[in-house]
Design a protein around this motif. Structure first.
Motif, mmCIF file in Angstrom:
data_model
loop_
_atom_site.group_PDB
_atom_site.id
_atom_site.type_symbol
_atom_site.label_atom_id
_atom_site.label_comp_id
_atom_site.label_asym_id
_atom_site.label_seq_id
_atom_site.Cartn_x
_atom_site.Cartn_y
_atom_site.Cartn_z
ATOM 1 N N ASP A 140 20.868 70.456 116.620
ATOM 2 C CA ASP A 140 19.481 70.566 116.143
ATOM 3 C C ASP A 140 18.519 70.707 117.321
ATOM 4 O O ASP A 140 17.563 71.497 117.262
ATOM 5 N N LEU A 141 18.771 69.957 118.382
ATOM 6 C CA LEU A 141 17.913 70.048 119.567
ATOM 7 C C LEU A 141 17.996 71.438 120.195
ATOM 8 O O LEU A 141 16.981 71.984 120.641
ATOM 9 N N GLN A 142 19.198 72.008 120.227
ATOM 10 C CA GLN A 142 19.361 73.365 120.774
ATOM 11 C C GLN A 142 18.577 74.373 119.945
ATOM 12 O O GLN A 142 17.963 75.297 120.489
ATOM 13 N N GLN A 143 18.573 74.196 118.616
ATOM 14 C CA GLN A 143 17.813 75.112 117.755
ATOM 15 C C GLN A 143 16.313 74.965 117.986
ATOM 16 O O GLN A 143 15.573 75.953 117.954
ATOM 17 N N ILE A 144 15.860 73.741 118.228
ATOM 18 C CA ILE A 144 14.432 73.510 118.516
ATOM 19 C C ILE A 144 14.047 74.179 119.835
ATOM 20 O O ILE A 144 12.987 74.810 119.940
#
Length: 163
Positions: A140-144
């Motif tokens: 999720d952090l990578q997508q953000i």
């Protein structure tokens, strides 16, 4: 319970790299034929660049040389906030460019709404001039990070303290 991962979104400019870029640009200006006999200078005044040249055309050329040197040294060009061109002593013109450090409130709100509208299970909080983003999933952090890079904010951002 799973450990939460986090990172900070910041906007910083390395001032030593800026002074190096100015020195290299000044060396090129002193050797260029179209600047021969010109009173063109670039100086760093705290966190503000001061560009002085004979006329507006040479001032634009001076900016082009400086920007090319800044790009080669990986200094974010988005963080330059140019002021208006003003007359200076000796018939020259001057322009100031402020180096923006940190994320201002408007851009922080844009990034926060972008994160909230992503639909991912992440939390974000504004801390002075940076934003902390936390989540249980590193994916999720990578997508953000990808979403913030693609957004239309007016400053260049870096992602630090990825844990």
């Amino acid at each position: 319970m799973a450990k939460e991962s986090s990172f900070d979104i910041v906007s910083k400019v390395d001032m030593s790299e800026v002074s190096n870029a100015i020195q290299i640009a000044m060396k090129e200006i002193q050797t260029r034929y179209d600047f021969k006999g010109s009173k063109s200078t670039i100086s760093l005044d705290k966190e503000e660049l001061v560009l002085v040249s004979d006329d507006e055309y040479k001032l634009e050329q001076l900016k082009d040389v400086l920007i090319s040197k800044m790009i080669k040294r990986a200094i974010p060009i988005k963080n330059l906030d140019y002021g208006k061109i003003e007359g200076a002593s000796g018939g020259t013109v001057r322009q100031r460019a402020k180096l923006v450090q940190g994320i201002d409130k408007d851009n922080a709100k844009i990034i926060n709404t972008l994160i909230k509208n992503s639909g991912l299970k992440v939390k974000s909080q504004i801390q002075d001039d940076q934003i902390r983003v936390t989540a249980k999933s590193r994916d999720d952090l990578q997508q953000i990070i990808a979403a913030v890079r693609d957004s239309k904010i007016t400053v260049d951002v870096q992602f630090v303290n990825y844990r």
